[in-house]
Scaffold this active site. Structure first.
Site, mmCIF file in Angstrom:
data_model
loop_
_atom_site.group_PDB
_atom_site.id
_atom_site.type_symbol
_atom_site.label_atom_id
_atom_site.label_comp_id
_atom_site.label_asym_id
_atom_site.label_seq_id
_atom_site.Cartn_x
_atom_site.Cartn_y
_atom_site.Cartn_z
ATOM 1 N N LYS A 52 6.498 -10.828 7.427
ATOM 2 C CA LYS A 52 6.211 -9.416 6.989
ATOM 3 C C LYS A 52 7.583 -8.611 6.727
ATOM 4 C CE LYS A 52 3.500 -5.812 9.184
ATOM 5 N NZ LYS A 52 2.770 -5.206 10.329
ATOM 6 N N SER A 127 -1.995 -3.678 9.697
ATOM 7 C CA SER A 127 -1.041 -3.566 8.597
ATOM 8 C C SER A 127 -0.234 -4.579 8.118
ATOM 9 C CB SER A 127 0.200 -2.537 9.130
ATOM 10 O OG SER A 127 0.830 -3.080 10.211
ATOM 11 N N SER A 151 -2.230 -4.773 14.444
ATOM 12 C CA SER A 151 -1.980 -5.224 13.039
ATOM 13 C C SER A 151 -1.632 -6.702 12.654
ATOM 14 C CB SER A 151 -0.429 -4.499 12.790
ATOM 15 O OG SER A 151 -0.713 -3.378 12.328
HETATM 16 N N1 GLN Z 1 -3.601 0.451 12.623
HETATM 17 C C1 GLN Z 1 -2.713 0.863 13.656
HETATM 18 C C2 GLN Z 1 -1.941 1.901 13.278
HETATM 19 O O1 GLN Z 1 -1.985 2.425 12.061
HETATM 20 C C3 GLN Z 1 -2.025 -0.298 14.231
HETATM 21 C C4 GLN Z 1 -0.754 -0.489 13.424
HETATM 22 C C5 GLN Z 1 0.056 -1.611 13.936
HETATM 23 O O2 GLN Z 1 -0.235 -2.433 14.856
HETATM 24 N N2 GLN Z 1 1.208 -1.779 13.173
HETATM 25 O O3 GLN Z 1 -1.006 2.506 14.064
#
Ligand code: GLN
Length: 456
Positions: A52, A127, A151
């Protein structure tokens, strides 16, 4: 072989922000040479992995999905990347994400939108959507992601792959771009539980560059898989499984809920004792998470000032340089989070928001402790629905946040959770995958992987 498949799928999927073809070929040839010379090679020799893009790699750009870091090349590898490379892995490229990990669809990337391999008109989740799509489409074998509030787990569920969110501190965060430091963990994706177990053993462990990394012994997770006797009719005898009641009721797609019920019956047939557990504070976790994550983000992202890293907008006054660089470099969701976080932390509002959210965090931790005193693992869906259409939630941040209800509590408590594919719902050409989330006590990754292994 992987590179050609990667290239073939890429125009439709757009999983990668950077494909490191020459570096990957050189790393693969180095493994070949070692094998020819009879030299020892690591456990990941020649295994094609992706990373990532909010995880630093010395020989490739690392943008965090943000225009503010366009062209930035770190001087070092993140510890997790270094360990994979030392084990012989071939890093094939950097995967797409919502800017700095803020989002649930990967539509919030500053560069491109990634598609779900099961139906390219749908989101891969986020994400870490690029990593999940890449593993799902076999553009690589395994991938590293990060999980601050779901994410790794939610995109694993949307793309039908295995996703592991380790215990907070199990894997070093050195070289992971900080979003919300008290919640962030590096996790991994694989197309099987066994692959995921192998990677987790390699990336786990104490690191002197991350003071929050744990000194707990790292098990050989792959060997741990076979400590359950899967040939027995009731291999899960004595295992207590709690289905979190709040996660299979209202607001959850009925087909998703019935896949989870079917998974629970399967676990029961294999000898475990399944019961429903109620966690009344479950729904409080979501607002608490969004206060805490935004607060920490507002502080962490202050380092992107146009001077230290990445893009700079020239200006006569220093304060204008800061303002212009940030105004230009950050996308709308990141700005929204910085505004919310700064507000929640400001004098006069701190007690009402940040402090209260911390109190809720303690409640959530306690309710997990109680539920896990009674049960070996807790199960729930990884998301309230399967993958949805691109654009469906882009104009409604609150609807997007609501979709994180299944995952954020686990980060507030710092616990490990594993997502494995457990069924399909209608949609797309061939159905859409559903992921089962299994949550355990701190450092119970081996147990989660053993039980998850049953689903494949
Ligand atoms: N969707 C969540 C956020 O926007 C989790 C994101 C993540 O785990 N990086 O904060």
């Amino acid at each position: 072989d992987y590179l050609s498949r990667l290239r073939r799928a890429e125009p439709q999927l757009r999983s990668f922000l950077h494909v490191a073809e020459p570096e990957a070929m050189a790393a693969a040839e180095e493994v070949d040479r070692k094998v020819e010379r009879g030299e020892e090679v690591g456990p990941l020799a020649g295994v094609v992995v992706s990373v990532k893009d909010n995880i630093c790699t010395a020989d490739m750009p690392s943008t965090g999905g943000s225009r503010i870091l366009e062209g930035y090349r770190p001087a070092f590898d993140a510890t997790a990347v270094r360990k994979m490379r030392e084990a012989g892995a071939v890093v094939v490229g950097k995967t797409n994400l919502d800017e700095f990990g803020m989002g649930s669809t990967t539509e919030g990337s500053g560069f491109q939108v990634t598609a779900n391999p099961w139906d390219v008109s749908r989101v891969p989740g986020g994400s870490s959507g690029g990593s999940a799509a890449a593993v799902s489409a076999r553009q690589c074998v395994v991938s590293l992601g990060s999980d601050t509030g779901g994410s790794v787990r939610q995109p694993a569920s949307f793309c039908g792959v295995v996703g592991m969110k380790p215990t907070y501190g199990r894997v070093s965060r050195y070289g992971l771009m900080a979003y919300a430091s008290s919640l962030d963990v590096i996790g991994c994706f694989g197309s099987s539980v066994a692959d995921t177990a192998i990677i987790l053993s390699i990336i786990s462990g104490h690191d002197r560059f991350d003071a929050t990394s744990s000194k707990n012994v790292v098990p050989n997770y792959e060997e741990e898989l076979v400590s359950l006797n899967y040939m027995e009719p009731k291999p899960l005898k004595g295992i207590r499984v709690g289905v979190i009641k709040e996660t299979i009721g209202e607001g959850v797609n009925t087909e998703v809920a019935s896949s989870i019920q079917a998974a629970a019956s399967h676990l029961e047939q294999l000898g475990s004792v399944v019961s429903e557990v109620s966690m009344p504070s479950f729904s409080l976790g979501l607002p608490a998470y969004y206060i805490l994550a935004a607060s920490e983000a507002s502080s962490n992202l202050s380092r992107y000032d146009g001077l230290r890293y990445g893009n700079q907008v020239a200006a006569d006054e220093l304060s204008d340089l800061y303002k212009e660089s940030r105004a230009n470099g950050f996308g709308p969701e990141v700005k929204r989070r910085i505004l919310m976080g700064t507000y929640a932390l400001s004098a006069g509002y701190y007690d009402a928001y940040y402090k209260r959210a911390q109190q809720v965090r303690t409640l959530v931790q306690k309710s997990f402790k109680d539920a896990l005193d009674e049960n070996d693992i807790l199960i729930s869906p990884a998301a309230p629905s399967a993958a949805y259409k691109m654009g469906e939630k882009t104009n409604d941040p609150l609807a997007m946040y609501a979709g994180d209800i299944m995952t954020v509590n686990v980060n507030l408590a710092g616990l490990p959770a594993l997502v494995v594919p457990c069924g399909f719902v209608e949609g797309g050409n061939a159905g859409l995958p559903v992921g089962l989330q299994m949550i355990g006590s701190a450092f119970s990754e081996a147990k989660l992987l053993r039980i998850g292994h049953i689903f494949e």
